[in-house]
Design an enzyme around this catalytic site. Structure first.
Site, PDB file in Angstrom:
ATOM      1  N   THR A   1     -10.444  -5.391  -0.614  1.00 14.58           N
ATOM      2  CA  THR A   1     -10.506  -5.163   1.192  1.00 14.58           C
ATOM      3  C   THR A   1     -11.016  -4.888   1.372  1.00 14.58           C
ATOM      4  O   THR A   1     -12.663  -5.101   1.817  1.00 14.58           O
ATOM      5  CB  THR A   1      -9.870  -6.221   1.424  1.00 14.58           C
TER       6      THR A   1
ATOM      7  N   THR B   1      -7.747  -1.641  -1.302  1.00 12.40           N
ATOM      8  CA  THR B   1      -8.300  -1.500  -2.500  1.00 12.40           C
ATOM      9  C   THR B   1      -8.965  -2.308  -2.804  1.00 12.40           C
ATOM     10  O   THR B   1      -9.925  -2.440  -3.495  1.00 12.40           O
ATOM     11  CB  THR B   1      -6.861  -1.226  -3.958  1.00 12.40           C
TER      12      THR B   1
ATOM     13  N   GLN C   1       1.936  -6.192  -2.903  1.00  9.71           N
ATOM     14  CA  GLN C   1       2.493  -5.964  -1.671  1.00  9.71           C
ATOM     15  C   GLN C   1       3.695  -5.778  -1.780  1.00  9.71           C
ATOM     16  O   GLN C   1       3.772  -4.371  -1.681  1.00  9.71           O
ATOM     17  CB  GLN C   1       2.175  -7.989  -1.243  1.00  9.71           C
TER      18      GLN C   1
ATOM     19  N   LYS D   1       0.643   4.974  -8.513  1.00 13.10           N
ATOM     20  CA  LYS D   1       0.916   5.961  -9.775  1.00 13.10           C
ATOM     21  C   LYS D   1       2.674   5.700  -9.822  1.00 13.10           C
ATOM     22  O   LYS D   1       2.848   6.232 -11.472  1.00 13.10           O
ATOM     23  CB  LYS D   1       0.298   6.411  -8.087  1.00 13.10           C
TER      24      LYS D   1
ATOM     25  N   ARG E   1       3.720 -29.802  -6.764  1.00 13.31           N
ATOM     26  CA  ARG E   1       3.025 -29.908  -8.165  1.00 13.31           C
ATOM     27  C   ARG E   1       1.712 -30.455  -8.549  1.00 13.31           C
ATOM     28  O   ARG E   1       1.910 -31.312  -9.601  1.00 13.31           O
ATOM     29  CB  ARG E   1       4.430 -31.353  -8.480  1.00 13.31           C
TER      30      ARG E   1
ATOM     31  N   GLY F   1      -4.014  -4.610  -4.370  1.00 11.29           N
ATOM     32  CA  GLY F   1      -4.917  -3.160  -5.872  1.00 11.29           C
ATOM     33  C   GLY F   1      -3.632  -2.493  -5.326  1.00 11.29           C
ATOM     34  O   GLY F   1      -3.213  -1.573  -4.697  1.00 11.29           O
ATOM     35  N   HIS F   2      -3.974  -1.811  -6.549  1.00 11.01           N
ATOM     36  CA  HIS F   2      -3.245  -0.672  -7.619  1.00 11.01           C
ATOM     37  C   HIS F   2      -4.277   0.635  -7.975  1.00 11.01           C
ATOM     38  O   HIS F   2      -5.133   0.191  -8.506  1.00 11.01           O
ATOM     39  CB  HIS F   2      -1.929  -1.229  -8.189  1.00 11.01           C
TER      40      HIS F   2
ATOM     41  N   ARG G   1      -6.209   0.130   7.249  1.00  9.72           N
ATOM     42  CA  ARG G   1      -4.817  -0.305   7.747  1.00  9.72           C
ATOM     43  C   ARG G   1      -4.031   0.747   8.694  1.00  9.72           C
ATOM     44  O   ARG G   1      -5.051   1.043   8.988  1.00  9.72           O
ATOM     45  CB  ARG G   1      -4.454   0.734   6.686  1.00  9.72           C
TER      46      ARG G   1
ATOM     47  N   ASP H   1       1.024  -1.410  -0.318  1.00 12.04           N
ATOM     48  CA  ASP H   1      -0.299  -0.142  -0.407  1.00 12.04           C
ATOM     49  C   ASP H   1       0.848   1.121  -0.128  1.00 12.04           C
ATOM     50  O   ASP H   1       0.372   2.540   0.317  1.00 12.04           O
ATOM     51  CB  ASP H   1      -0.873   0.299   1.593  1.00 12.04           C
TER      52      ASP H   1
ATOM     53  N   LYS I   1       2.628   1.805  -4.763  1.00  8.69           N
ATOM     54  CA  LYS I   1       3.229   1.210  -6.229  1.00  8.69           C
ATOM     55  C   LYS I   1       2.314   1.984  -7.775  1.00  8.69           C
ATOM     56  O   LYS I   1       3.041   2.689  -8.507  1.00  8.69           O
ATOM     57  CB  LYS I   1       3.489  -0.004  -6.043  1.00  8.69           C
TER      58      LYS I   1
END
Length: 430
Positions: free
Chosen positions: A301, A299, A224, A18, A144, A40-41, A305, A13, A16
């Site tokens: 959920t 963004t 993240q 922008k 696997r 989210g971004h 924060r 958060d 990133k």
């Protein structure tokens, strides 16, 4: 030309979206290298808001190739939903500007169900996952038994992969009191979604290496933050993948020599979503003020924060583990109006000072922050586009941060608008 990796240097958060969007104008390729649709971004371009959680941030820019690498776990249904949503906003998306690595593992409905069931049954220490199946999908990759994008192209292979997967998951589900997976229904859903996903499938490792040889600029985008890294984060309250810069190589199929510059995104204060240690957390009016001014809600959920003062110890630590060349310092404007500011410069543990966050969980829970106090500023920094636009106290704060984290500021962001950015060092030209 330099190739740049962008990583969050805190708990995510950091802004990133922008910064990656701002840098994407200088890049030819934007490659996402880890995580899923749990991060989210938010991009604000000419007043228009785009919310992304899986697609690379460069997708909203014309003339760029966006890539989802093999280090990502892909929910194909969410992918198509996100593509449709962006198309409705006028964004052009096709196999010409979006490619997905053929060896990318898929997130299936069974993964989300298991994720949520585990968190619901967990009475010991909840991890605070988003419940979207990212962790279980990574488990199947390592075990696997994952179904990968390429498997969707062959019906016989797909059925074999599903049978192997269900042999594991049905046993887990029985133990948790859940019904076994409807095999026929899962296969039908996969065959239906295949025709929507396969047009984007490509040998991404090959394409990226060809682009690099041709002198194209590649921007590697992480999700993240480094403090959620599966190895170097605050374990077990971490994500299920490697977040640090080294993952850019293995998560896309390029060698480590392809990475020329690592840009760490750092917020002017500290936030965290979910459970886990947070030494500099504020449970007072200052913490509330940071959250309100910074609009600190997830963004993806919508979760509130946790907020605290800037923790130089943690950022210095993550700058080291990711080999950060320079930082992008974001949300400086959120600190406007504070009479004084505090920076965590060390910890006290059992009467001794330590200059890093210990690995042991019980030690992490017991450390207390050691603060250095600095004067705040009353003037506004919002929208500043040069050092001359900043109050002297704000510049002193930034310079002190540089000293404490032992890493220079390359970019300074003063609002969500991409133009409100002070460029100190261009990562692509460094």
């Amino acid at each position: 030309m330099a190739n740049v990796v962008v990583v969050g240097a805190q708990w995510g958060d950091e802004g990133k979206g922008k910064i990656v969007d701002w840098l994407s104008e200088r890049a030819d390729v934007i490659a996402r290298f880890q995580g899923g649709h749990n991060a989210g971004h938010t991009l604000v371009i000419d007043g228009k808001v785009y919310k992304l959680s899986l697609l690379p941030s460069g997708i909203v820019r014309g003339g760029k190739l966006s890539v989802i690498g093999n280090g990502v776990v892909l929910d194909p249904w969410h992918l198509i939903e996100e593509i449709d949503k962006l198309r409705a906003q006028g964004v052009e998306i096709s196999p010409e500007n979006l490619m997905i690595a053929e060896n990318t593992p898929l997130i299936l409905p069974v993964h989300g169900e298991l994720d949520r069931a585990r968190e619901g049954h967990n009475t010991v220490a909840k991890i605070g996952t988003t419940g979207r199946g990212i962790g279980p999908a990574y488990e199947d990759k390592v075990g696997r038994r994952a179904i990968r994008v390429a498997d969707l192209a062959d019906e016989a292979t797909l059925e074999t992969r599903v049978d192997r997967l269900l042999q594991h998951h049905d046993a887990l589900r029985r133990g948790m009191g859940l019904p076994e997976v409807d095999r026929a229904d899962l296969l039908a859903k996969l065959k239906e979604i295949a025709e929507h996903v396969l047009p984007y499938a490509a040998p991404v490792w090959k394409i990226l290496n060809e682009k690099r040889k041709a002198g194209k600029r590649i921007l590697f985008e992480g999700a993240q933050g480094a403090l959620l890294d599966i190895d170097f984060g605050t374990y077990p309250f971490v994500t299920s993948s490697n977040v640090i810069a080294g993952q850019a190589a293995t998560g896309t199929g390029v060698g480590p020599g392809a990475i020329d510059y690592v840009l760490g995104i750092v917020k002017a204060y500290t936030t965290r979503v979910g459970e886990g240690p947070f030494p500099a957390e504020l449970d007072d009016a200052d913490g509330q003020r940071l959250g309100e001014r910074g609009h600190e809600f997830g963004t993806v959920t919508g979760r509130k924060r946790r907020c605290g003062w800037f923790d130089a110890v943690l950022v210095r630590q993550t700058c080291a583990t990711s080999g950060v060349s320079g930082i992008a310092f974001t949300k400086l404007d959120v600190l406007d109006g504070f009479e004084e500011l505090k920076i965590c410069v060390g910890y006290e543990l059992d009467g001794k000072r330590v200059d890093y966050l210990p690995t042991a969980a019980d030690h992490q829970a017991r450390v207390t922050p050691i603060y250095e106090t600095m004067p705040g500023w009353s003037e506004s920094t919002e929208g500043a586009r040069s050092w001359n636009d900043l109050p002297a106290a704000a510049i002193k704060y930034v310079r002190r941060v540089e000293e404490l984290i032992e890493c220079p500021v390359a970019i300074l962001s003063t609002s969500p608008e991409r133009e409100d950015t002070i460029l100190v060092t261009d990562p692509f030209e460094d």
